[in-house]
Scaffold this motif. Structure first.
Motif, mmCIF file in Angstrom:
data_model
loop_
_atom_site.group_PDB
_atom_site.id
_atom_site.type_symbol
_atom_site.label_atom_id
_atom_site.label_comp_id
_atom_site.label_asym_id
_atom_site.label_seq_id
_atom_site.Cartn_x
_atom_site.Cartn_y
_atom_site.Cartn_z
ATOM 1 N N TYR A 36 -0.253 -34.270 -32.447
ATOM 2 C CA TYR A 36 -1.709 -35.304 -32.104
ATOM 3 C C TYR A 36 -1.818 -35.702 -34.331
ATOM 4 C CZ TYR A 36 -4.444 -31.256 -33.857
ATOM 5 O OH TYR A 36 -4.365 -30.403 -34.330
ATOM 6 N N THR A 37 -3.216 -37.361 -34.617
ATOM 7 C CA THR A 37 -3.506 -37.127 -35.375
ATOM 8 C C THR A 37 -4.659 -36.647 -35.621
ATOM 9 O OG1 THR A 37 -3.677 -39.739 -34.403
ATOM 10 C CG2 THR A 37 -1.337 -39.341 -35.676
ATOM 11 N N SER A 38 -4.881 -36.273 -37.245
ATOM 12 C CA SER A 38 -6.608 -36.311 -37.656
ATOM 13 C C SER A 38 -5.877 -36.572 -38.777
ATOM 14 C CB SER A 38 -6.642 -34.547 -37.544
ATOM 15 O OG SER A 38 -7.805 -34.656 -37.355
ATOM 16 N N GLN A 39 -7.345 -37.588 -39.749
ATOM 17 C CA GLN A 39 -7.425 -37.873 -41.094
ATOM 18 C C GLN A 39 -5.859 -37.881 -41.665
ATOM 19 O OE1 GLN A 39 -9.077 -34.619 -42.828
ATOM 20 N NE2 GLN A 39 -11.223 -34.420 -41.791
ATOM 21 N N ASP A 40 -5.543 -39.176 -40.608
ATOM 22 C CA ASP A 40 -3.790 -39.292 -41.400
ATOM 23 C C ASP A 40 -2.941 -38.894 -41.076
ATOM 24 O OD1 ASP A 40 -4.826 -42.155 -41.793
ATOM 25 O OD2 ASP A 40 -5.783 -42.070 -43.676
ATOM 26 N N MET A 41 -2.867 -37.041 -40.693
ATOM 27 C CA MET A 41 -1.512 -36.500 -40.543
ATOM 28 C C MET A 41 -1.734 -36.182 -39.069
ATOM 29 S SD MET A 41 -3.336 -33.321 -43.698
ATOM 30 C CE MET A 41 -1.515 -32.431 -43.612
ATOM 31 N N ARG A 42 -0.265 -36.324 -38.838
ATOM 32 C CA ARG A 42 -0.330 -35.508 -37.863
ATOM 33 C C ARG A 42 0.566 -33.955 -37.206
ATOM 34 N NH1 ARG A 42 1.952 -38.641 -33.431
ATOM 35 N NH2 ARG A 42 1.557 -40.200 -35.154
ATOM 36 N N ILE A 83 2.970 -31.548 -39.366
ATOM 37 C CA ILE A 83 4.798 -31.741 -39.268
ATOM 38 C C ILE A 83 4.582 -33.510 -40.210
ATOM 39 C CG2 ILE A 83 4.914 -30.786 -37.344
ATOM 40 C CD1 ILE A 83 4.634 -33.274 -35.356
ATOM 41 N N THR A 84 5.757 -33.697 -40.438
ATOM 42 C CA THR A 84 6.080 -34.885 -40.719
ATOM 43 C C THR A 84 7.271 -35.857 -40.114
ATOM 44 O OG1 THR A 84 6.098 -34.359 -43.776
ATOM 45 C CG2 THR A 84 7.219 -36.127 -42.730
ATOM 46 N N VAL A 85 6.971 -37.107 -39.722
ATOM 47 C CA VAL A 85 7.729 -37.227 -38.762
ATOM 48 C C VAL A 85 8.755 -38.855 -39.237
ATOM 49 C CG1 VAL A 85 6.481 -36.017 -36.787
ATOM 50 C CG2 VAL A 85 6.212 -39.393 -37.582
ATOM 51 N N SER A 86 9.977 -38.837 -38.749
ATOM 52 C CA SER A 86 10.692 -40.056 -39.163
ATOM 53 C C SER A 86 9.812 -41.260 -39.043
ATOM 54 C CB SER A 86 12.055 -40.041 -38.751
ATOM 55 O OG SER A 86 12.553 -41.421 -39.463
ATOM 56 N N SER A 87 9.877 -42.565 -39.911
ATOM 57 C CA SER A 87 8.904 -43.726 -39.509
ATOM 58 C C SER A 87 9.861 -44.057 -38.383
ATOM 59 C CB SER A 87 9.074 -44.656 -40.881
ATOM 60 O OG SER A 87 10.708 -44.710 -41.525
ATOM 61 N N GLN A 88 11.577 -44.442 -37.922
ATOM 62 C CA GLN A 88 11.672 -44.300 -37.108
ATOM 63 C C GLN A 88 11.750 -43.575 -35.601
ATOM 64 O OE1 GLN A 88 15.599 -45.653 -36.705
ATOM 65 N NE2 GLN A 88 16.119 -47.003 -36.069
ATOM 66 N N ASP A 107 11.381 -44.146 -31.059
ATOM 67 C CA ASP A 107 11.532 -45.064 -29.835
ATOM 68 C C ASP A 107 10.060 -45.461 -28.860
ATOM 69 O OD1 ASP A 107 11.579 -42.770 -29.242
ATOM 70 O OD2 ASP A 107 13.293 -43.013 -28.082
ATOM 71 N N GLY A 108 9.350 -45.241 -29.131
ATOM 72 C CA GLY A 108 8.553 -44.934 -28.351
ATOM 73 C C GLY A 108 8.246 -44.397 -27.485
ATOM 74 N N LYS A 109 8.768 -42.750 -27.570
ATOM 75 C CA LYS A 109 9.192 -41.656 -26.700
ATOM 76 C C LYS A 109 8.756 -40.257 -27.234
ATOM 77 C CE LYS A 109 11.549 -44.252 -22.744
ATOM 78 N NZ LYS A 109 11.587 -44.756 -21.371
ATOM 79 N N SER A 110 9.723 -40.235 -28.618
ATOM 80 C CA SER A 110 9.805 -39.198 -29.165
ATOM 81 C C SER A 110 9.841 -39.442 -30.699
ATOM 82 C CB SER A 110 11.611 -38.307 -28.708
ATOM 83 O OG SER A 110 11.505 -38.145 -27.151
ATOM 84 N N PHE A 111 9.303 -38.406 -31.061
ATOM 85 C CA PHE A 111 9.930 -38.224 -32.964
ATOM 86 C C PHE A 111 10.797 -36.970 -33.527
ATOM 87 C CE2 PHE A 111 4.829 -39.161 -32.297
ATOM 88 C CZ PHE A 111 4.977 -41.014 -32.662
ATOM 89 N N ILE A 112 11.207 -37.816 -34.644
ATOM 90 C CA ILE A 112 12.179 -36.821 -35.675
ATOM 91 C C ILE A 112 11.336 -36.450 -35.911
ATOM 92 C CG2 ILE A 112 14.354 -37.033 -36.724
ATOM 93 C CD1 ILE A 112 15.466 -39.543 -35.058
#
Length: 372
Positions: free
Chosen positions: A308-314, A330-335, A337-342
């Motif tokens: 989830y996101t809060s104040q522009d952070m995930r 956490i930090t995730v990749s910009s890419q 697939d609409g279902k998962s984050f790296i």
């Protein structure tokens, strides 16, 4: 005395029983209040992520069908969506006026030919008279010039006949190539001319999908200019086409071109992919999304609904050994697939995270019962 003692002991036992029952109910209520939520253990894995780009499909060769003659449309020989072969008749235009023009041109050729014959006879006779010094050179030259003029008029008449016959052939509109007929908005009886669009013939054996890359994506693909665009295209993997209903088209495509010129308004470049269309399932004007895969090795993949996101952070909720949850950034990749984050930062392999109720019912510090 004994009776009072008995009553006192009975009351004491009753009080203890009530206290014990109340404690059990409170413990049961507390147990019932602990939510049972799904969790997962984060592990490193290999993944392929698709980046999607909106596209509109076009036949590899869409040809506008326009008449080359003016007249009334007398017959529509095909239907919308029909597959036709090269040379097949598509439309017919009224031939009456066009045939009349051919007949008139033929008559003009006959007259011009007769004039040539007459002029030829006069020139031949005058040549004989000139050779015998019966007439002078001017008279002979006049007849020779008349013959040349008659021949020129014959050539003009023959050219007019050729043009008239060509116009007559335009009354039958044929397919310049094989393909599929598009929409037909012109009805029989309508007056048509070379400016009238009769239909569009789509050669859709292969379909062209146009889409756009941002300038940052182009820089990344070219490694900031270290690779040329042809080298980038040669390294691009096969791509997929997602149809409007979400299904993936059975045939894979190939990126064939990337423009090297940025659109000044969108700061993007246009790319084109070709998809085989052997069954004719795709049509010009269809929309969809081009999916370009990227392979990743040894990455941590988490469901998007586990964050989830809060104040522009995930954030994600990590479950400790006591089954208490704690939110970690956490930090995730910009890419994605609409279902998962790296996940690139914030989580470690082996940690457990909550995958149910995140952003809805899960709260910092609460204790959960992991769902098996």
């Amino acid at each position: 005395m004994r009776l009072n003692t008995v009553f006192a002991c009975g009351a004491a036992f009753a009080s203890l029983a009530m206290i014990s029952t109340g404690c059990k109910k409170e413990a049961q209520q507390q147990q019932q209040q602990i939510p049972e939520l799904a969790v997962m253990t984060v592990q490193e894995t290999n993944a392929s992520m698709d980046t999607s780009y909106p596209t509109t499909l076009e036949g590899e060769n869409d040809v506008q069908i326009r008449p080359q003659a003016t007249g009334f449309l007398t017959r529509v020989c095909v239907q919308e969506g029909q597959r036709v072969n090269k040379g097949q008749v598509l439309f017919e235009i009224d031939k009456v006026q066009l045939q009349a023009a051919v007949d008139q041109a033929q008559a003009a050729v006959a007259v011009a030919q007769a004039n040539v014959n007459t002029a030829q006879t006069n020139a031949n006779n005058n040549k004989i008279l000139y050779d015998k010094n019966i007439i002078g050179a001017p008279a002979y030259q006049t007849s020779a010039d008349a013959l040349n003029a008659a021949k020129a008029q014959l050539q003009q008449a023959q050219a007019n006949l050729t043009a008239a016959r060509k116009n007559l052939s335009y009354a039958v509109v044929t397919a310049p190539a094989s393909g599929v007929i598009g929409s037909i908005d012109i009805k029989e009886g309508s007056l048509v001319s070379p400016s009238t669009l009769l239909t569009v013939l789509s050669n859709n054996s292969d379909m062209q999908a146009s889409f756009s890359f941002t300038q940052n994506e182009l820089l990344s693909m070219t490694q900031n200019g270290a690779l040329s665009i042809p080298q980038v295209i040669a390294q691009m993997p096969p791509v997929k086409l997602q149809l409007p209903n979400g299904e993936i088209y059975a045939q894979q495509g190939k990126i064939v071109s990337i423009s090297g010129v940025l659109d000044p308004s969108t700061r993007s470049v246009t790319a084109k992919a070709i998809f085989p269309n052997p069954e004719g399932l795709l049509h010009s004007g269809n929309t969809g999304r081009v999916l370009i895969p990227t392979d990743y090795n040894n990455v941590m993949l988490v469901p998007q609904n586990a964050t989830y996101t809060s104040q522009d952070m995930r954030f994600a909720f990590v479950v400790n050994d006591s089954n208490a949850v704690h939110a970690v950034p956490i930090t995730v990749s910009s890419q994605d697939d609409g279902k998962s984050f790296i996940v690139t930062e914030g989580l470690k392999p082996g940690e457990r995270i909550v995958t149910e109720g995140v952003g809805i019912s899960v709260q910092e510090g609460m204790t959960i019962k992991p769902k098996k």
